[in-house]
Design a protein around this motif. Sequence first.
Motif, PDB file in Angstrom:
ATOM      1  N   GLY A 255       2.554  -2.787   6.651  1.00  0.00           N
ATOM      2  CA  GLY A 255       1.254  -2.865   6.772  1.00  0.00           C
ATOM      3  C   GLY A 255       0.547  -3.020   5.343  1.00  0.00           C
ATOM      4  O   GLY A 255       0.978  -2.568   4.081  1.00  0.00           O
ATOM      5  N   ALA A 256      -0.776  -3.327   5.495  1.00  0.00           N
ATOM      6  CA  ALA A 256      -1.601  -3.618   4.163  1.00  0.00           C
ATOM      7  C   ALA A 256      -1.628  -2.234   3.373  1.00  0.00           C
ATOM      8  O   ALA A 256      -1.656  -2.271   2.271  1.00  0.00           O
ATOM      9  CB  ALA A 256      -2.881  -4.159   4.315  1.00  0.00           C
ATOM     10  N   TYR A 257      -1.812  -1.135   4.281  1.00  0.00           N
ATOM     11  CA  TYR A 257      -1.835   0.136   3.491  1.00  0.00           C
ATOM     12  C   TYR A 257      -0.532   0.604   2.752  1.00  0.00           C
ATOM     13  O   TYR A 257      -0.717   1.108   1.855  1.00  0.00           O
ATOM     14  CB  TYR A 257      -2.284   1.183   4.546  1.00  0.00           C
ATOM     15  N   VAL A 258       0.422   0.407   3.380  1.00  0.00           N
ATOM     16  CA  VAL A 258       1.890   0.625   2.798  1.00  0.00           C
ATOM     17  C   VAL A 258       2.115  -0.033   1.562  1.00  0.00           C
ATOM     18  O   VAL A 258       2.402   0.219   0.643  1.00  0.00           O
ATOM     19  CB  VAL A 258       3.037   0.439   3.683  1.00  0.00           C
TER      20      VAL A 258
ATOM     21  N   GLY B  88      13.581   3.854   1.523  1.00  0.00           N
ATOM     22  CA  GLY B  88      13.815   4.941   2.716  1.00  0.00           C
ATOM     23  C   GLY B  88      13.193   4.115   3.941  1.00  0.00           C
ATOM     24  O   GLY B  88      11.962   3.739   3.935  1.00  0.00           O
ATOM     25  N   MET B  89      14.087   3.907   4.950  1.00  0.00           N
ATOM     26  CA  MET B  89      13.735   3.051   5.992  1.00  0.00           C
ATOM     27  C   MET B  89      13.767   3.767   7.206  1.00  0.00           C
ATOM     28  O   MET B  89      14.451   4.765   7.649  1.00  0.00           O
ATOM     29  CB  MET B  89      15.008   2.125   6.357  1.00  0.00           C
ATOM     30  N   TYR B  90      12.351   3.657   7.935  1.00  0.00           N
ATOM     31  CA  TYR B  90      12.166   4.416   8.843  1.00  0.00           C
ATOM     32  C   TYR B  90      11.174   3.466  10.210  1.00  0.00           C
ATOM     33  O   TYR B  90      10.821   2.549   9.524  1.00  0.00           O
ATOM     34  CB  TYR B  90      11.514   5.436   8.744  1.00  0.00           C
ATOM     35  N   GLN B  91      11.523   3.946  11.280  1.00  0.00           N
ATOM     36  CA  GLN B  91      10.726   3.144  12.406  1.00  0.00           C
ATOM     37  C   GLN B  91       9.165   3.808  12.436  1.00  0.00           C
ATOM     38  O   GLN B  91       8.939   5.089  12.098  1.00  0.00           O
ATOM     39  CB  GLN B  91      11.206   3.567  13.908  1.00  0.00           C
ATOM     40  N   ASN B  92       8.155   2.857  12.541  1.00  0.00           N
ATOM     41  CA  ASN B  92       6.724   3.292  12.770  1.00  0.00           C
ATOM     42  C   ASN B  92       6.650   3.932  13.872  1.00  0.00           C
ATOM     43  O   ASN B  92       7.309   3.692  14.709  1.00  0.00           O
ATOM     44  CB  ASN B  92       5.857   1.992  12.635  1.00  0.00           C
TER      45      ASN B  92
ATOM     46  N   SER C 292      11.113   7.432  -3.261  1.00  0.00           N
ATOM     47  CA  SER C 292      11.882   6.393  -2.751  1.00  0.00           C
ATOM     48  C   SER C 292      10.376   5.365  -2.414  1.00  0.00           C
ATOM     49  O   SER C 292       9.232   6.065  -2.593  1.00  0.00           O
ATOM     50  CB  SER C 292      12.568   6.685  -1.507  1.00  0.00           C
ATOM     51  N   GLU C 293      10.619   4.356  -2.069  1.00  0.00           N
ATOM     52  CA  GLU C 293       9.624   3.415  -1.494  1.00  0.00           C
ATOM     53  C   GLU C 293       9.854   3.329   0.152  1.00  0.00           C
ATOM     54  O   GLU C 293      10.944   3.158   0.366  1.00  0.00           O
ATOM     55  CB  GLU C 293       9.587   2.109  -2.132  1.00  0.00           C
ATOM     56  N   ASP C 294       8.781   3.171   0.517  1.00  0.00           N
ATOM     57  CA  ASP C 294       8.881   3.091   2.139  1.00  0.00           C
ATOM     58  C   ASP C 294       9.145   1.713   3.070  1.00  0.00           C
ATOM     59  O   ASP C 294       8.469   0.795   2.183  1.00  0.00           O
ATOM     60  CB  ASP C 294       7.698   3.874   2.665  1.00  0.00           C
ATOM     61  N   ARG C 295       9.968   1.614   3.864  1.00  0.00           N
ATOM     62  CA  ARG C 295      10.086   0.355   4.613  1.00  0.00           C
ATOM     63  C   ARG C 295      10.142   0.597   5.781  1.00  0.00           C
ATOM     64  O   ARG C 295      10.760   1.643   6.368  1.00  0.00           O
ATOM     65  CB  ARG C 295      11.329  -0.319   4.271  1.00  0.00           C
ATOM     66  N   PHE C 296       9.502  -0.284   6.726  1.00  0.00           N
ATOM     67  CA  PHE C 296       9.565  -0.163   8.204  1.00  0.00           C
ATOM     68  C   PHE C 296      10.679  -0.891   8.731  1.00  0.00           C
ATOM     69  O   PHE C 296      11.210  -1.816   8.293  1.00  0.00           O
ATOM     70  CB  PHE C 296       8.268  -0.483   8.884  1.00  0.00           C
TER      71      PHE C 296
ATOM     72  N   TYR D 261      -0.520  -1.430  -0.431  1.00  0.00           N
ATOM     73  CA  TYR D 261      -1.492  -0.706  -1.181  1.00  0.00           C
ATOM     74  C   TYR D 261      -0.820   0.252  -2.069  1.00  0.00           C
ATOM     75  O   TYR D 261      -0.903   0.512  -3.291  1.00  0.00           O
ATOM     76  CB  TYR D 261      -2.644  -0.575  -0.682  1.00  0.00           C
ATOM     77  N   GLU D 262      -0.180   1.243  -1.071  1.00  0.00           N
ATOM     78  CA  GLU D 262       0.298   2.597  -1.664  1.00  0.00           C
ATOM     79  C   GLU D 262       1.415   2.348  -2.685  1.00  0.00           C
ATOM     80  O   GLU D 262       1.621   3.101  -3.679  1.00  0.00           O
ATOM     81  CB  GLU D 262       0.662   3.591  -0.359  1.00  0.00           C
ATOM     82  N   MET D 263       2.289   1.596  -2.282  1.00  0.00           N
ATOM     83  CA  MET D 263       3.475   1.309  -3.052  1.00  0.00           C
ATOM     84  C   MET D 263       3.071   0.605  -4.438  1.00  0.00           C
ATOM     85  O   MET D 263       3.602   0.924  -5.481  1.00  0.00           O
ATOM     86  CB  MET D 263       4.530   0.591  -2.244  1.00  0.00           C
ATOM     87  N   TRP D 264       2.086  -0.253  -4.464  1.00  0.00           N
ATOM     88  CA  TRP D 264       1.510  -0.843  -5.627  1.00  0.00           C
ATOM     89  C   TRP D 264       0.883   0.267  -6.458  1.00  0.00           C
ATOM     90  O   TRP D 264       1.139   0.250  -7.772  1.00  0.00           O
ATOM     91  CB  TRP D 264       0.540  -1.977  -5.177  1.00  0.00           C
ATOM     92  N   LEU D 265       0.289   1.073  -5.959  1.00  0.00           N
ATOM     93  CA  LEU D 265      -0.448   2.155  -6.544  1.00  0.00           C
ATOM     94  C   LEU D 265       0.412   3.156  -7.114  1.00  0.00           C
ATOM     95  O   LEU D 265       0.256   3.507  -8.391  1.00  0.00           O
ATOM     96  CB  LEU D 265      -1.530   2.875  -5.483  1.00  0.00           C
ATOM     97  N   ARG D 266       1.304   3.681  -6.433  1.00  0.00           N
ATOM     98  CA  ARG D 266       2.527   4.317  -6.986  1.00  0.00           C
ATOM     99  C   ARG D 266       3.064   3.501  -8.402  1.00  0.00           C
ATOM    100  O   ARG D 266       3.358   4.397  -9.065  1.00  0.00           O
ATOM    101  CB  ARG D 266       3.434   4.759  -6.113  1.00  0.00           C
ATOM    102  N   SER D 267       3.610   2.300  -8.121  1.00  0.00           N
ATOM    103  CA  SER D 267       4.038   1.590  -9.367  1.00  0.00           C
ATOM    104  C   SER D 267       3.270   1.712 -10.627  1.00  0.00           C
ATOM    105  O   SER D 267       3.684   1.820 -11.587  1.00  0.00           O
ATOM    106  CB  SER D 267       4.348   0.184  -8.834  1.00  0.00           C
ATOM    107  N   LEU D 268       1.865   1.513 -10.226  1.00  0.00           N
ATOM    108  CA  LEU D 268       1.146   1.628 -11.556  1.00  0.00           C
ATOM    109  C   LEU D 268       0.915   2.914 -11.978  1.00  0.00           C
ATOM    110  O   LEU D 268       1.031   3.212 -13.232  1.00  0.00           O
ATOM    111  CB  LEU D 268      -0.315   1.076 -11.114  1.00  0.00           C
ATOM    112  N   GLU D 269       1.038   3.968 -11.085  1.00  0.00           N
ATOM    113  CA  GLU D 269       0.634   5.234 -11.663  1.00  0.00           C
ATOM    114  C   GLU D 269       2.035   5.564 -12.458  1.00  0.00           C
ATOM    115  O   GLU D 269       2.047   6.456 -13.666  1.00  0.00           O
ATOM    116  CB  GLU D 269       0.727   6.345 -10.520  1.00  0.00           C
TER     117      GLU D 269
END
Length: 375
Positions: free
Chosen positions: A172-175, A238-242, A157-161, A177-185
Amino acid sequence: MTILFWGAVLAIVYTYFGYPIMLFVISRLRSRPVRKDHSFTPPVTLIITVHNEAARIEKKILNTLDLDYPSELFEIIFASDASIDGTDEAVLLHAGPKLRLVRSPRRGGKEYAQKCALEQAAGEIIVFSDVATMLERQAIRRIVSSFADPSVGCVSSEDRFIDEKGNVSGEGAYVRYEMWLRSLESKVHSLVGLSGSFFAARHNLCRDWPTDIPSDFNTLLNAVRNGYRGITDPESIGMYQNIRDEGKEFQRKVRTITRGISALLSDISLMNPLRYGIFSWQLISHKLLRWLVPLFMAIAFIANMVLGFSKRVYLVVFICHVLFYVMPSLSYTMGLRSSLIKIPYFFVLVNRAIAVAWLNYIKGQRYVIWTPTER
């Protein structure tokens, strides 16, 4: 020292920027689209791992029972890691043909509870989630649709706060970035990691289920070993609280990375490009080099300090070096949390967690017993 300094700097730059840029270029030259089919509805088992979750289990049960999937093809298993706070009793109040409880005979950790549930799972596709993660009504249909493609072995899944009211909040910028990286992979070949809070896999890939290695990472590696690939699905959220307590968030990162290092080093043959081709490059770039960045940072810092005694330009660089590490933490502590501060602060924080994780791994700490983090 000059070679050490620039070699370490280039290693860090490659890890965070060079690798994504190369993925982007490759994705433009070759791409592996996923042949999704939303009418594809194989038998599915949803496994939700719990341990002492009485305070929030009811919300997860109601969210799960509202999921839209053919009831005759869908079973829900709450895998209790020997809960003792009333969690099991809360699940049993909703038990029936569609939902049941599988309780571990002893407390053995998250993966042990999942293994106990897998022994009783009937689905062709196994979906994993946890209590903290809320799913959209169509989430199961969406994540399963990718398995219509025979090359796909597991789906992340992809993460959402979400905020305390359940509304989607800023990422966050890190999330991002990670989702973009996963998409490219996914476009180039395969992911190298799944979101542990919500992912799915073919049942045959879940038969080898070690209880001392994180199940999300091991499932992805097992898929590659068996000739499949892992992909991310932007429609599966997947939605979760930070985590509000930064100390707990830091400890969560340390645990996750320590377990990830253990999984990576359990089979180093996966990093052999002669055997696993492009996936080995992805695994080395995204995981191994990412987890070696603290070492590169230490080498760059020490080399820069030595060079600063002989050349003025390196002295200036060293002063900037020190400020990069010190100023974000001081500013963040003082309440100044702009993007210019948060990004370097988070960079240092993450790599400090990686360094601690390596020390834990070297000392033999594996974090097998699992305690859910309060959010």
